[in-house]
Write an enzyme that holds these catalytic residues in place. Sequence first.
Site, PDB file in Angstrom:
ATOM      1  N   GLU A   1      -6.453  15.734  -9.499  1.00  0.00           N
ATOM      2  CA  GLU A   1      -6.180  14.469  -8.591  1.00  0.00           C
ATOM      3  C   GLU A   1      -5.597  14.663  -7.181  1.00  0.00           C
ATOM      4  OE1 GLU A   1      -4.405  10.889  -9.909  1.00  0.00           O
ATOM      5  OE2 GLU A   1      -4.471  11.521 -12.297  1.00  0.00           O
ATOM      6  N   GLY A   2      -6.576  15.546  -6.622  1.00  0.00           N
ATOM      7  CA  GLY A   2      -6.427  15.904  -5.127  1.00  0.00           C
ATOM      8  C   GLY A   2      -5.406  16.902  -4.849  1.00  0.00           C
TER       9      GLY A   2
ATOM     10  N   GLY B   1      12.013  40.378 -16.393  1.00  0.00           N
ATOM     11  CA  GLY B   1      11.145  40.795 -17.065  1.00  0.00           C
ATOM     12  C   GLY B   1      10.918  39.828 -18.171  1.00  0.00           C
TER      13      GLY B   1
ATOM     14  N   ARG C   1       0.707  -1.228  -0.051  1.00  0.00           N
ATOM     15  CA  ARG C   1       0.051  -0.088  -0.068  1.00  0.00           C
ATOM     16  C   ARG C   1       0.913   0.999  -0.148  1.00  0.00           C
ATOM     17  NH1 ARG C   1      -3.950   3.252   2.895  1.00  0.00           N
ATOM     18  NH2 ARG C   1      -2.920   2.752   5.008  1.00  0.00           N
TER      19      ARG C   1
HETATM   20  N1  CAA Z   1      -7.288   3.092  -0.045  1.00  0.00           N
HETATM   21  C1  CAA Z   1      -8.659   2.183   0.381  1.00  0.00           C
HETATM   22  N2  CAA Z   1      -9.603   2.727   0.941  1.00  0.00           N
HETATM   23  C2  CAA Z   1      -9.399   3.923   1.660  1.00  0.00           C
HETATM   24  C3  CAA Z   1      -8.443   5.010   1.202  1.00  0.00           C
HETATM   25  C4  CAA Z   1      -7.540   4.177   0.339  1.00  0.00           C
HETATM   26  N3  CAA Z   1      -6.193   4.864  -0.033  1.00  0.00           N
HETATM   27  N4  CAA Z   1      -8.614   5.942   1.548  1.00  0.00           N
HETATM   28  C5  CAA Z   1      -9.709   5.710   2.307  1.00  0.00           C
HETATM   29  N5  CAA Z   1     -10.329   4.643   2.314  1.00  0.00           N
HETATM   30  C6  CAA Z   1     -11.579   4.231   2.827  1.00  0.00           C
HETATM   31  C7  CAA Z   1     -11.529   4.352   4.522  1.00  0.00           C
HETATM   32  O1  CAA Z   1     -10.784   3.392   5.204  1.00  0.00           O
HETATM   33  C8  CAA Z   1     -12.804   4.527   4.900  1.00  0.00           C
HETATM   34  O2  CAA Z   1     -13.251   3.208   4.650  1.00  0.00           O
HETATM   35  P1  CAA Z   1     -14.654   2.670   5.726  1.00  0.00           P
HETATM   36  O3  CAA Z   1     -15.793   3.089   4.864  1.00  0.00           O
HETATM   37  O4  CAA Z   1     -14.118   1.215   5.953  1.00  0.00           O
HETATM   38  O5  CAA Z   1     -14.605   3.511   7.195  1.00  0.00           O
HETATM   39  C9  CAA Z   1     -13.323   5.094   3.749  1.00  0.00           C
HETATM   40  O6  CAA Z   1     -12.435   4.904   2.626  1.00  0.00           O
HETATM   41  C10 CAA Z   1     -13.764   6.723   3.645  1.00  0.00           C
HETATM   42  O7  CAA Z   1     -12.284   7.174   3.995  1.00  0.00           O
HETATM   43  P2  CAA Z   1     -12.375   8.717   4.729  1.00  0.00           P
HETATM   44  O8  CAA Z   1     -13.084   8.658   6.048  1.00  0.00           O
HETATM   45  O9  CAA Z   1     -10.876   9.115   4.703  1.00  0.00           O
HETATM   46  O10 CAA Z   1     -13.337   9.491   3.755  1.00  0.00           O
HETATM   47  P3  CAA Z   1     -13.277  11.189   3.600  1.00  0.00           P
HETATM   48  O11 CAA Z   1     -14.615  11.275   3.022  1.00  0.00           O
HETATM   49  O12 CAA Z   1     -12.808  11.826   4.701  1.00  0.00           O
HETATM   50  O13 CAA Z   1     -12.183  11.531   2.173  1.00  0.00           O
HETATM   51  C11 CAA Z   1     -10.415  12.067   1.159  1.00  0.00           C
HETATM   52  C12 CAA Z   1     -10.854  11.494   2.203  1.00  0.00           C
HETATM   53  C13 CAA Z   1      -8.794  11.755   1.272  1.00  0.00           C
HETATM   54  C14 CAA Z   1     -10.373  13.542   1.650  1.00  0.00           C
HETATM   55  C15 CAA Z   1     -10.801  11.613  -0.178  1.00  0.00           C
HETATM   56  O14 CAA Z   1     -12.154  12.090  -0.381  1.00  0.00           O
HETATM   57  C16 CAA Z   1     -10.056  12.277  -1.279  1.00  0.00           C
HETATM   58  O15 CAA Z   1      -9.074  11.863  -1.676  1.00  0.00           O
HETATM   59  N6  CAA Z   1     -10.539  13.687  -1.849  1.00  0.00           N
HETATM   60  C17 CAA Z   1      -9.806  14.189  -3.275  1.00  0.00           C
HETATM   61  C18 CAA Z   1     -10.619  13.661  -4.389  1.00  0.00           C
HETATM   62  C19 CAA Z   1      -9.671  13.850  -5.723  1.00  0.00           C
HETATM   63  O16 CAA Z   1      -8.450  13.493  -5.578  1.00  0.00           O
HETATM   64  N7  CAA Z   1     -10.144  14.142  -6.570  1.00  0.00           N
HETATM   65  C20 CAA Z   1      -9.605  14.233  -7.909  1.00  0.00           C
HETATM   66  C21 CAA Z   1     -10.404  13.693  -8.882  1.00  0.00           C
HETATM   67  S1  CAA Z   1      -9.526  13.055 -10.432  1.00  0.00           S
HETATM   68  C22 CAA Z   1      -8.877  14.125 -11.260  1.00  0.00           C
HETATM   69  O17 CAA Z   1      -8.453  15.081 -10.784  1.00  0.00           O
HETATM   70  C23 CAA Z   1      -8.826  13.877 -12.439  1.00  0.00           C
HETATM   71  C24 CAA Z   1      -8.087  14.447 -13.713  1.00  0.00           C
HETATM   72  O18 CAA Z   1      -8.943  14.823 -14.493  1.00  0.00           O
HETATM   73  C25 CAA Z   1      -6.866  14.599 -13.563  1.00  0.00           C
END
Ligand code: CAA
Length: 411
Positions: A362-363, A339, A310
């Site tokens: 991507e976050g 400049g 992981r």
């Molecule tokens: N792997 C597996 N499971 C995971 C995980 C991972 N890396 N991260 C979290 N989880 C699981 C948790 O264990 C939890 O599991 P349970 O249901 O068993 O409790 C569940 O997922 C929820 O996790 P969180 O409580 O951490 O969730 P959250 O709502 O607090 O969100 C966050 C976490 C990190 C903020 C997430 O929402 C996030 O990454 N947000 C950003 C989204 C993003 O990156 N968007 C970009 C879109 S893609 C893009 O940009 C496309 C492009 O065109 C280039």
Amino acid sequence: MVDFTLTDEQKDLRELAHNFAEKEIRPVAWDYDRDGTWPQEIINKAWEVGLMNVHVDEAYGGPGLDHLSGCLIEEELGWGCSGIGTTLMANGLASAPLMIGGSEETKTKYLGMLTEEPKLASFCLTEPDAGSDVSGMRTTAVRKGDKYVINGSKCFITNGGYADWFTVYAKTDKEAGHRGISAFVVPKDDTVTVDKKEDKLGQRASNTATITFNETEIPAENLLGEENHGFKLAMQTLDFTRPGVAGLAVGIARAAFEFASEYSKERVQFGVPIAMHQAVAFMIADMATKVEAGRLLTWKSAVLLDQGQRNTLVASHAKRFAADSAMEVTVDAVQVYGGYGFIKEYPVEKLMRDAKIMQLYEGTSQIQRLVIAREVLMPRNIDAPEPETTKQDTDVAAAQSEQAPATAEVA
Ligand code: CAA
């Protein structure tokens, strides 16, 4: 043993990607940026030489490359032009959920489409009200017999205007927060509309669109993984793809560092090349360190994946550091040019504009810090069995998401 030596195959791939970036991308990158030109010709050539769909397994027509090799390629493409690099790499983001959760039939059909012809696919997660907070999405998928019917709009979708299929995240249980999201493969048809092409600050050769699904019917077998397990699939996907995005950011920083270094040796002020002034030399030194450190984190985040481990924490370290470094290095490159750096005739202002999105898509860098903070302060056993969702859990999750830090949001 820690060994940073690349295999001969990895060196060859890096050289292939570098030559491609130098010959096919660099000569047109600044024109494409100015005009916002869609790089179809470059897509066709990149597909032809094997620089697209690099992680698709051989069983589905791809080369099945390791993640480190993917990062080497992304750094070179980012060095050439990160807008075009993003276009070429977005299939990887759309494909990853299929590779993790797709059935054999789905993988054969949809991954095969990408490897048989230079076709594109898009990853549809973000919505106007659900950027960083993924579980706030409103798109729905309702099961009707042997079909799902999808309704909703996704924004900031890379390659959305040109995609033949989409990986779509939608609510299958509106009351269950992140445990009510499912992922699907959705082919483009008349019910899928491209509503808006964004006019962007940087990465202008990439297509960013709003995609709307209007009563879009798909066969039930297009569900990826289990129903209501889509949130984790999205997170696992981002763990897979953030190393590559970090690689792209390292490529931007390296390009800016190289331009600034060369310029600092040519530009004479106070009777000597400005590189001889410590104020400038130290900026160049910091650029070099950031490129090097960004690359090391990127490689580590990829190697962990290749070892089957992981990589959530290191992927966020890499993505955060490489993106922020790309921004800092490109801003400093403009400073070294003085400049002239502010003038479009010179190369570095484009890099500065391009770098900005690395801290957003991507976050965001803030979300990477959130992930890092959680991983170091409250490490979770992601592989542990899921507890039953209770009403109380859902209320707590909702309250926590209301308290989540405000961040800039982009897909
Ligand atoms: N792997 C597996 N499971 C995971 C995980 C991972 N890396 N991260 C979290 N989880 C699981 C948790 O264990 C939890 O599991 P349970 O249901 O068993 O409790 C569940 O997922 C929820 O996790 P969180 O409580 O951490 O969730 P959250 O709502 O607090 O969100 C966050 C976490 C990190 C903020 C997430 O929402 C996030 O990454 N947000 C950003 C989204 C993003 O990156 N968007 C970009 C879109 S893609 C893009 O940009 C496309 C492009 O065109 C280039």
